[in-house]
Structure formats: structure tokens, C-alpha cells
Design a protein around this motif. Structure first.
Motif, mmCIF file in Angstrom:
data_model
loop_
_atom_site.group_PDB
_atom_site.id
_atom_site.type_symbol
_atom_site.label_atom_id
_atom_site.label_comp_id
_atom_site.label_asym_id
_atom_site.label_seq_id
_atom_site.Cartn_x
_atom_site.Cartn_y
_atom_site.Cartn_z
ATOM 1 N N ARG A 66 0.856 -1.324 -0.018
ATOM 2 C CA ARG A 66 0.083 0.038 0.059
ATOM 3 C C ARG A 66 0.829 1.159 -0.094
ATOM 4 O O ARG A 66 0.542 2.205 -0.779
ATOM 5 N N ILE A 70 1.052 4.143 -2.976
ATOM 6 C CA ILE A 70 0.583 5.380 -2.802
ATOM 7 C C ILE A 70 1.688 6.249 -3.167
ATOM 8 O O ILE A 70 1.498 7.383 -3.776
ATOM 9 N N GLU A 93 2.082 1.508 9.494
ATOM 10 C CA GLU A 93 0.606 2.012 9.500
ATOM 11 C C GLU A 93 0.553 3.641 9.561
ATOM 12 O O GLU A 93 -0.169 4.295 8.815
ATOM 13 N N ALA A 96 1.733 4.727 6.209
ATOM 14 C CA ALA A 96 0.593 4.548 5.202
ATOM 15 C C ALA A 96 -0.266 5.617 5.472
ATOM 16 O O ALA A 96 -0.913 6.253 4.443
ATOM 17 N N SER A 97 -0.839 5.956 6.653
ATOM 18 C CA SER A 97 -1.670 6.944 6.967
ATOM 19 C C SER A 97 -1.418 8.292 6.619
ATOM 20 O O SER A 97 -2.186 8.933 5.991
ATOM 21 N N ASP A 98 0.090 8.699 6.755
ATOM 22 C CA ASP A 98 0.524 9.950 6.419
ATOM 23 C C ASP A 98 0.133 10.004 5.091
ATOM 24 O O ASP A 98 -0.075 11.062 4.275
ATOM 25 N N LEU A 99 0.688 8.866 4.030
ATOM 26 C CA LEU A 99 0.728 9.212 2.812
ATOM 27 C C LEU A 99 -0.638 9.163 2.189
ATOM 28 O O LEU A 99 -0.899 9.881 1.209
ATOM 29 N N GLU A 100 -1.632 8.285 2.919
ATOM 30 C CA GLU A 100 -2.733 8.392 2.241
ATOM 31 C C GLU A 100 -3.596 10.207 2.630
ATOM 32 O O GLU A 100 -4.340 10.444 1.884
ATOM 33 N N THR A 101 -3.189 10.682 3.505
ATOM 34 C CA THR A 101 -3.623 11.864 4.023
ATOM 35 C C THR A 101 -3.176 12.880 2.729
ATOM 36 O O THR A 101 -3.645 13.606 2.414
ATOM 37 N N ARG A 102 -1.809 12.761 2.573
ATOM 38 C CA ARG A 102 -1.180 13.663 1.375
ATOM 39 C C ARG A 102 -2.114 13.271 0.153
ATOM 40 O O ARG A 102 -2.175 14.147 -0.671
ATOM 41 N N LEU A 103 -2.271 12.104 -0.091
ATOM 42 C CA LEU A 103 -3.055 11.694 -1.565
ATOM 43 C C LEU A 103 -4.266 12.329 -1.606
ATOM 44 O O LEU A 103 -4.971 12.870 -2.282
ATOM 45 N N ASN A 104 -5.055 12.245 -0.389
ATOM 46 C CA ASN A 104 -6.375 12.766 -0.225
ATOM 47 C C ASN A 104 -6.584 14.237 -0.459
ATOM 48 O O ASN A 104 -7.434 14.812 -0.811
#
Length: 107
Positions: A66, A70, A93, A96-104
Motif C-alpha cells: 500500500r 501510494i 501503519e 501509510a496513513s500519512d501518505l494517504e492523507t497527502r494523497l487525499n
């Protein structure tokens, strides 16, 4: 009198042999029960440990996949497998959460 002495000696020897046989039987039974219990415990522990380790490895692999995906979407340099494998699960974790926030935030 000599005959009486021999009779007592043989009686004593028989009782001593019986006690030794009884002790030996109990010791053999105890050893067999311990070996059986140890083998059963080892087998159960190994199976549980293997299943737990496999599940944890699978979860870590999914997290690493994941993260790399991302990073590709964000067009940033992907972290190499060695550095990601060195991280603890909680760190993965968080990453991954930080990268998802950047992507969002880009969407």
C-alpha cells in the motif's frame, strides 16, 4: 536359627525389589507422560506460532504494498523494500496513513 535368618533376608530382599520395581514403574510412567505432554505442547505451540507469524507477515506485506502504491500515485521516490521491512508495524501503519492523507489532500 540360620533358616529363620535366611527367610527374613529373602523377605526383605523381595520387599526391596518390589519397592524398586514400583518406583521404576512410576518413573517410567512419569517420563512417558512428560514426553507425550511435551510433544503435544510443542506441536500446538508451533502451529499457533506459525499461524500468528504468517498473519503478521501478510499484514506487513499488505502495508508495504500500500505504501509503495501510494508513493507511486504521489510520484515520489518509493522507499526500498529493505528500509520498509526494517520498520515496526506501527511505523508502517503511520507512514501509510500519512501518505494517504497527502494523497487525499491532492484530490
Amino acid at each position: 536359627m540360620n533358616h529363620r535368618h535366611d527367610e527374613l533376608y529373602y523377605r526383605y530382599a523381595d520387599r526391596a525389589k518390589e519397592a524398586k520395581d514400583r518406583f521404576s514403574f512410576l518413573k517410567d510412567t512419569q517420563d512417558a507422560a512428560f514426553a507425550e505432554g511435551f510433544a503435544e505442547g510443542f506441536e500446538k505451540g508451533f502451529a499457533e506460532g506459525f499461524a500468528e507469524g504468517f498473519a503478521e507477515s501478510e499484514a506487513r506485506g499488505k502495508l508495504i504494498g500500500r505504501i509503495k502504491l501510494i508513493q507511486r500515485f504521489l510520484k515520489i521516490t518509493a522507499a526500498d523494500d529493505t528500509s520498509l521491512k526494517a520498520l515496526e508495524t506501527k511505523e508502517l501503519e503511520t507512514l501509510a496513513s500519512d501518505l494517504e492523507t497527502r494523497l487525499n489532500d491532492l484530490a
